[in-house]
Design an enzyme around this catalytic site. Structure first.
Site, PDB file in Angstrom:
ATOM      1  N   HIS A 266      -4.042   5.736   3.400  1.00 16.32           N
ATOM      2  CA  HIS A 266      -4.766   4.435   2.866  1.00 16.32           C
ATOM      3  C   HIS A 266      -4.040   3.293   3.812  1.00 16.32           C
ATOM      4  O   HIS A 266      -4.849   2.382   4.021  1.00 16.32           O
ATOM      5  CB  HIS A 266      -4.611   4.504   1.382  1.00 16.32           C
ATOM      6  CG  HIS A 266      -5.538   3.486   1.023  1.00 16.32           C
ATOM      7  ND1 HIS A 266      -4.851   2.290   0.498  1.00 16.32           N
ATOM      8  CD2 HIS A 266      -6.791   3.381   0.379  1.00 16.32           C
ATOM      9  CE1 HIS A 266      -5.884   1.484   0.059  1.00 16.32           C
ATOM     10  NE2 HIS A 266      -6.994   2.116   0.061  1.00 16.32           N
TER      11      HIS A 266
ATOM     12  N   ASN B  49     -14.291  -0.776  -6.638  1.00 15.74           N
ATOM     13  CA  ASN B  49     -15.443   0.014  -6.513  1.00 15.74           C
ATOM     14  C   ASN B  49     -16.048   0.749  -7.704  1.00 15.74           C
ATOM     15  O   ASN B  49     -16.294   1.891  -7.886  1.00 15.74           O
ATOM     16  CB  ASN B  49     -14.985   1.163  -5.209  1.00 15.74           C
ATOM     17  CG  ASN B  49     -14.201   0.605  -4.286  1.00 15.74           C
ATOM     18  OD1 ASN B  49     -14.670  -0.300  -3.610  1.00 15.74           O
ATOM     19  ND2 ASN B  49     -13.119   1.169  -4.088  1.00 15.74           N
TER      20      ASN B  49
ATOM     21  N   ASP C 211       0.856  -1.296   0.016  1.00 19.46           N
ATOM     22  CA  ASP C 211      -0.073  -0.037  -0.006  1.00 19.46           C
ATOM     23  C   ASP C 211       0.954   1.328   0.103  1.00 19.46           C
ATOM     24  O   ASP C 211       1.847   1.331  -0.618  1.00 19.46           O
ATOM     25  CB  ASP C 211      -0.943   0.028   1.349  1.00 19.46           C
ATOM     26  CG  ASP C 211      -2.229   0.549   0.905  1.00 19.46           C
ATOM     27  OD1 ASP C 211      -2.411   1.670   0.829  1.00 19.46           O
ATOM     28  OD2 ASP C 211      -3.153  -0.178   0.985  1.00 19.46           O
TER      29      ASP C 211
END
Ligand SMILES: [Ca+2]
Ligand SMILES: [Ca+2]
Length: 471
Positions: free
Chosen positions: A276, A368, A241
């Site tokens: 994040h 998403n 990440d």
């Protein structure tokens, strides 16, 4: 005991970063106790190919050196081999970027059209595809509640666990993160009413070590998957990440096993300046103590594998480099969380499949875009140790933005109004399949998962089972 790994400091200078919009694996929303049925709009899930940038896979027979188990040795061997292959095709070895030797054999490289045509004819080349930029939404921890005393204050040293060699560069003085309680102006969700800060600004006075009654919150998502369990095992969770805030008091960051994949001109610190990765890490393993939140596998060592820059931008070629690293240093039973994605990429899929086949659980977000997850990588990849996760709200309803499709989706998990750790030792809420995946990652660290019912209003004909701790 884990082999200590030095973080990679060898950055590769990147030339062009094209103008690109992209893919949002998580959309970070203003939460502030928003009703769960009030879903906020999300950005489109898209990705952008980068002109002149490629990921090259070699035939295994092309690998002309004996691979040791050491990550650094294989990196050095692959760098030499890749440079030779480029040189023989009249391509400057300076164009070489990342090299891979565990999850796949190959490299990433900048090529002109002419160089591309030359290289693709080389019999040692198995596959070439164009690299892509991956972009997360801007940091906007609008519901951050910093603990009094600010970063580092009142931390009683509760980060026991992995050897912490905090030899990493401190965050730059010019912190790009906006004021915690201030929504980012460009944020598409910022049309929502501005949340009222629930806590006063951090006091300039240092506060004493937290004591007294516990203020620790068990977020709804943790309750829904069966509650938290203190982690006592020997495995780790790799968080691929934006990094993880290394000194967050509610996280057990295994710094010495971490690695900064992103080049130095993108970021010079292993720590997270975006939020994040810190949020994802807290869902997996925030510590069970008297403050903050608690994760699924409470206190588990979380390992930062920084594949995304502080601006929330990364590349598929960097993500593969992170997967390659995990394939090298990971052990069976370890978990790797990938809350990012891109347009379909055979190379990305195969790298994740190969790494997971070593017995390392790879957990990926479905995405998403309210679209079929089969259009995205690595969400669409399948394997016995590969899990793709869709997102649901606290009423077991599929999130409106969640991708769908079985296969590849294995589980649904909480991904709406998820509270977890953010920057500056704080806490905030985010939405998205990025938040759903780490619930499953935490469960896999603990062991088996069972289904606890099925989500409502799934968008395909197969309702996803809701992930739950098996025992
Ligand atoms: Ca806690
Ligand atoms: Ca489904």
């Amino acid at each position: 005991m884990k082999t200590l790994r030095k973080r990679i400091t060898k950055g590769l200078t990147l030339g062009i970063v094209a103008a690109l919009t992209m893919l949002v694996s998580c959309y970070e929303a203003l939460d502030q106790e928003a009703p769960f049925n009030q879903e906020l709009i999300t950005q489109d899930f898209s990705s952008e190919f980068i002109p002149g940038e490629y990921i090259v896979e070699l035939h295994p027979s092309a690998v002309n050196f004996r691979k040791s188990d050491k990550y650094e040795d294989v990196q050095a061997g692959m760098r030499k081999l890749s440079s030779e292959i480029l040189f023989r095709n009249k391509i400057s070895p300076e164009n070489l970027r990342m090299v891979y030797g565990h999850a796949m054999d190959g490299f990433s490289v900048q090529l002109s059209d002419q160089e591309f045509e030359a290289l693709r004819k080389d019999p040692r080349i198995k596959h070439i595809e164009q690299d892509q930029v991956i972009t997360l939404s801007r940091p906007n921890d609008s519901t951050v509640n910093n603990r009094g005393g600010g970063n580092g204050g009142g931390n009683g040293g509760n980060n026991g666990g992995g050897p912490k060699k905090n030899n990493t560069t401190e965050p730059a003085p010019s912190d790009p993160e906006p004021t915690p309680t201030e929504p980012t102006p460009e944020n598409p969700e910022s049309t929502e009413p501005e949340p009222t800060p629930t806590e006063p600004e951090p006091s300039p006075e240092p506060e004493p070590v937290v004591s007294g009654p516990s203020t620790q919150e068990v977020p709804w998502g943790i309750k829904r998957i069966g509650g938290f369990t203190r982690y006592t095992g020997t495995n780790v969770a790799f968080i691929l990440d934006t990094g993880i805030e290394l000194d967050h008091p509610d996280l057990n960051v295994f710094v010495s096993l971490g690695i900064k994949i992103v080049p130095d001109d993108i970021s010079t610190t292993l720590s997270d300046l975006h939020s994040h990765g810190t949020h994802v890490a807290g869902i997996v393993g925030a510590i069970d103590n008297s403050f903050g939140v608690v994760g699924v596998a409470a206190g588990a060592p979380v390992v930062p594998v920084k594949i995304m820059g502080d601006d929330g931008r990364g590349r598929v070629s960097w993500a593969i480099a992170g997967v390659d690293y995990v394939a090298s240093v990971g052990k069976p039973g370890d978990v790797a969380n990938l809350s990012i994605g891109a347009s379909a990429s055979t190379t990305f899929d195969n790298a994740v499949i190969n790494a997971s086949n070593k017995g390392i659980w790879f957990v990926t977000s479905a995405g998403n875009s309210a679209d079929d997850a089969n259009n995205y990588s690595p969400a669409r990849a399948n394997g016995p140790f590969l899990q793709t996760v869709s997102s649901m709200d606290s009423s077991d309803r599929m999130a409106s933005s969640s991708n769908y499709g079985n296969p590849p989706i294995d589980w649904a998990a909480p991904g709406v109004s998820i509270r977890s750790t953010v920057l500056r030792g704080g806490y905030g809420s985010k939405n998205g399949t990025s938040m759903a995946a780490p619930h499953v990652a935490g469960l896999r660290l603990l062991g088996n998962i069972r289904g606890d019912g099925f989500i409502k209003n799934d968008k395909d004909s197969t309702p996803d089972p809701i992930a739950h701790r098996a025992n």
